[in-house]
Design a protein around this motif. Structure first.
Motif, PDB file in Angstrom:
ATOM      1  N   ARG A   1      57.373  -8.805  19.737  1.00 42.44           N
ATOM      2  CA  ARG A   1      56.268  -8.325  18.897  1.00 42.44           C
ATOM      3  C   ARG A   1      55.258  -9.424  18.662  1.00 42.44           C
ATOM      4  N   ASP A   2      55.746 -10.645  18.446  1.00 40.43           N
ATOM      5  CA  ASP A   2      54.852 -11.765  18.204  1.00 40.43           C
ATOM      6  C   ASP A   2      54.385 -12.390  19.527  1.00 40.43           C
ATOM      7  N   TRP A   3      55.339 -12.685  20.401  1.00 43.04           N
ATOM      8  CA  TRP A   3      55.065 -13.409  21.660  1.00 43.04           C
ATOM      9  C   TRP A   3      53.997 -12.703  22.505  1.00 43.04           C
ATOM     10  N   ALA A   4      54.070 -11.378  22.574  1.00 42.57           N
ATOM     11  CA  ALA A   4      53.132 -10.633  23.415  1.00 42.57           C
ATOM     12  C   ALA A   4      51.714 -10.689  22.858  1.00 42.57           C
ATOM     13  N   THR A   5      51.570 -11.105  21.597  1.00 48.48           N
ATOM     14  CA  THR A   5      50.220 -11.151  21.025  1.00 48.48           C
ATOM     15  C   THR A   5      49.624 -12.560  21.096  1.00 48.48           C
ATOM     16  N   TRP A   6      50.410 -13.529  21.561  1.00 47.48           N
ATOM     17  CA  TRP A   6      49.864 -14.892  21.679  1.00 47.48           C
ATOM     18  C   TRP A   6      48.723 -14.892  22.693  1.00 47.48           C
TER      19      TRP A   6
ATOM     20  N   ARG B   1      49.223  -6.074  30.348  1.00 46.97           N
ATOM     21  CA  ARG B   1      50.278  -6.050  29.331  1.00 46.97           C
ATOM     22  C   ARG B   1      51.620  -6.470  29.920  1.00 46.97           C
ATOM     23  N   PRO B   2      52.476  -7.085  29.110  1.00 49.90           N
ATOM     24  CA  PRO B   2      53.853  -7.281  29.569  1.00 49.90           C
ATOM     25  C   PRO B   2      54.598  -5.949  29.534  1.00 49.90           C
ATOM     26  N   LEU B   3      55.798  -5.925  30.096  1.00 48.46           N
ATOM     27  CA  LEU B   3      56.617  -4.711  30.062  1.00 48.46           C
ATOM     28  C   LEU B   3      57.159  -4.524  28.649  1.00 48.46           C
ATOM     29  N   GLU B   4      57.432  -3.287  28.295  1.00 45.84           N
ATOM     30  CA  GLU B   4      58.005  -3.018  26.961  1.00 45.84           C
ATOM     31  C   GLU B   4      59.516  -3.112  27.048  1.00 45.84           C
TER      32      GLU B   4
ATOM     33  N   GLY C   1      54.196 -12.793  28.715  1.00 41.91           N
ATOM     34  CA  GLY C   1      54.351 -12.073  27.449  1.00 41.91           C
ATOM     35  C   GLY C   1      55.618 -11.249  27.374  1.00 41.91           C
ATOM     36  N   ASN C   2      56.431 -11.294  28.447  1.00 39.22           N
ATOM     37  CA  ASN C   2      57.721 -10.600  28.390  1.00 39.22           C
ATOM     38  C   ASN C   2      58.737 -11.445  27.637  1.00 39.22           C
ATOM     39  N   VAL C   3      59.892 -10.849  27.379  1.00 40.19           N
ATOM     40  CA  VAL C   3      61.015 -11.589  26.805  1.00 40.19           C
ATOM     41  C   VAL C   3      62.212 -11.386  27.731  1.00 40.19           C
ATOM     42  N   ALA C   4      63.163 -12.333  27.683  1.00 44.25           N
ATOM     43  CA  ALA C   4      64.256 -12.261  28.647  1.00 44.25           C
ATOM     44  C   ALA C   4      65.604 -12.514  27.997  1.00 44.25           C
TER      45      ALA C   4
ATOM     46  N   ASN D   1      52.206  -4.674  33.387  1.00 40.60           N
ATOM     47  CA  ASN D   1      52.032  -3.239  33.301  1.00 40.60           C
ATOM     48  C   ASN D   1      50.595  -3.026  32.836  1.00 40.60           C
ATOM     49  N   ALA D   2      49.678  -2.966  33.797  1.00 45.87           N
ATOM     50  CA  ALA D   2      48.249  -3.047  33.462  1.00 45.87           C
ATOM     51  C   ALA D   2      47.754  -1.795  32.728  1.00 45.87           C
TER      52      ALA D   2
END
Ligand code: NAD
Length: 542
Positions: free
Chosen positions: A92-97, A176-179, A205-208, A520-521
């Motif tokens: 939620r935070d990382w993807a908005t950096w 966008r990163p993937l959800e 912006g993804n997380v792993a 994921n554009a």
């Protein structure tokens, strides 16, 4: 700050020589001594929290298997559940950096690895995965630094790719990163790949959730600690060592699974793909499945090839890192008018090759990664010993009393369909088939059709027409094709790496092609003078 920043132009990290008297050699030797003298504890790391589950396993030195380097804690169901929760929350935070903030974490990681962390990560890779100083340097230092610096530049380039806009309109692509989370399952044989698989998606912006290999736990833990020091926020990558089958099954059950970034054997990848297919209706989207897998890499030498060059390619391409590279040359096709010269030269080189503890820098080769691997490879050698039509020309000697050592082995086969010519052995065993010089076209067909794999391959020839024929006939036989060079040693930014057929999805690690898979554009069209009537001019009265 309002700006469109440019990232620093990447250059490949220079490879240090570790020659006697060099400062890097002294640093590395002292790191090896210090680290071999301690025994560390490796926790599960979830949401930035270190968890010691008490369910432990040990990491040992393959070249001195009685020596324990680390005790590592295995994640259970609760930790895996928490890893999924924590990554989804972190996103939620990382993807908005801002992208430049995100990418700068990896530029800092590259800088730390190039300087302060270099000796530690190289020493960890040497001790835990039995790489020589040079093999560790090109992997855990240079390749990982290159992955981080080049991927940052590729990400910038992708973000800059924008559609045309007609008058009165502004069209944009929002990358966008993937959800959800990306599952990174990493192999033992390259510390750089282990570092790249979770970080390439994360940069965007993804997380792993990262499940390191049991067989490379020691170096992989240090990669995680380095990333933390570089400023990676808690939960963006969760480090989850443990039982591969149980962890995988739990992660693939989650509706939050957004992708799989995998490198390892073909068998496991096919299992992952099958599982995702079976569970497809439970995911929010269609998980991106990216995998680089096994190989049965070839060298094909024409009668115009230089025997010295072919022999060197066999020794370096087949035996460096004990043949435990997905790209290692393991089947060789040599024209009958060149074979005796190539054979003599290979055997002369092998006489000087030393196999042993990688802390002794005179050794060219270390040990196999573990007992399972040692047993599998020596099984192939014994099979060759007992098979008519297979002759052990060099090597064939092994000893596991101290470490899992196998001498470089050259086997000549008379049946081009013998198992050594099409099964991945993943050890220092090179099989040679000698063909009639007049049968060049037939041999190229044989190379193309003998195995299901298509990772790397090399042609050696002085005659240009032979190179051209091989280039066309073997177009789909290798994702990385070499002309008069060994089939190993791909460099990020120079030879994007990956293979087709059973060798993987060929998404070329360390290139924009790979990064696109983690995006994921969203297309955005903004109109400055919106229409105010539904009617078109053609509808007017005559
Ligand atoms: P591996 O298949 O044993 O392990 C790869 C990963 O899968 C590890 O994280 C492992 O823990 C996990 N795994 C193992 N069994 C599993 C299961 N039942 N369910 C779910 N996950 C499981 O491979 P390895 O021995 O670590 O690496 C060697 C293999 O990797 C070789 O086949 C080699 O060719 C391939 N490789 C390919 C490339 C490439 O770029 N094509 C690069 C490096 C290695």
């Amino acid at each position: 700050m309002s700006s469109i920043p440019s990232v620093p132009q990447p250059r490949n990290e220079p490879v240090h020589s570790y020659a006697p008297g060099s400062p890097e050699r002294a640093d590395l030797k002292s790191a090896l001594e210090r680290m071999a003298g301690e025994r560390i504890e490796i926790p599960v790391i979830v949401g930035g929290r270190e968890i010691r589950t008490g369910d432990t396993a040990e990491a040992v030195m393959p070249h001195a298997h009685a020596h324990v380097l680390a005790t590592w804690h295995q994640a259970g169901e609760a930790e895996v559940r928490e890893a999924i929760r924590s990554s989804v929350e972190a996103q939620r935070d990382w993807a908005t950096w801002r992208w430049e903030d995100r990418l700068s974490v990896f530029l800092r990681a590259a800088e730390l690895l190039s300087t302060k962390w270099r000796a530690t990560l190289n020493a960890a890779t040497m001790l835990g995965q039995s790489k020589t100083a040079h093999q560790a340097e090109i992997d855990s230092a240079c390749e990982l630094i290159d992955f981080w610096r080049f991927n940052v530049a590729f990400a910038e380039r992708i973000y800059g790719e924008q559609p045309n806009s007609s008058p009165g309109v502004w069209n944009r692509l929002d990358y966008r990163p993937l959800e959800g989370f990306v599952y990174a399952a990493t192999p033992f044989n390259f510390t750089a790949i282990a570092g790249n698989l979770p970080t390439a998606p994360v940069m965007l912006g993804n997380v792993a959730v990262w499940k390191p290999s049991d067989k490379a736990m020691y170096s992989n833990y240090y990669v995680m600690k380095l990333l933390e020091e570089a400023g990676l926020p808690p939960g963006v990558i969760n480090f989850v060592p443990g039982d591969p089958a149980a962890i995988t099954s739990q992660l693939l059950d989650s509706s939050e699974l957004a992708g799989i970034h995998y490198t390892g054997s073909t068998r496991v990848f096919q299992h992952l793909w099958r599982e995702v297919g079976q569970k497809i209706d439970r995911y929010r989207g269609y998980p991106r499945v990216v995998g680089e897998t096994g190989g049965k890499d070839f060298i094909v030498a024409h009668s115009s090839a230089d025997p010295e060059e072919v022999a060197t390619a066999i020794v370096r391409g087949g035996y460096e890192y004990q043949g435990q590279k997905c790209s290692a040359a393991s089947r060789v096709y040599i024209s009958d008018d060149r074979w005796s010269e190539v054979r003599e030269r290979v055997l002369a080189m092998l006489e000087t090759v030393r196999v042993g503890d990688v802390r002794d820098f005179r050794n060219f080769m270390g040990a196999m990664i573990d007992r399972v691997s040692f047993d599998k490879i020596t099984g192939y050698i014994e099979d060759a010993r007992e098979t008519d039509g297979a002759e052990i020309v060099g090597g064939g000697v092994y000893d596991d009393s101290v470490g899992y050592f196998i001498n470089p082995t050259l086997v000549r086969v008379t049946d081009p369909a013998y198992r050594m010519m099409h099964e991945e052995i993943f050890g220092p065993v090179v099989a040679v088939y000698v063909y009639k010089a007049s049968k060049w076209a037939e041999t190229l067909r044989l190379v193309d059709e003998t195995t299901p794999y298509a990772l790397t391959g090399a042609v050696f020839a002085r005659e240009r027409s032979a190179v051209r024929e091989a280039f066309d006939a073997l177009r789909n036989a290798a994702g990385n094709f070499y002309i008069n060079d060994k089939p190993t040693g791909a460099v990020v930014g120079e030879q994007p790496f990956g293979g087709g057929r059973a060798s993987g999805t060929n998404d070329k690690a360390g290139s924009p092609l790979n990064l696109y898979r983690w995006l994921n554009a969203r297309t955005v069209k903004e109109t400055f003078s919106p229409a105010t009537s539904y009617e078109y001019p053609f509808m007017g009265e005559e």
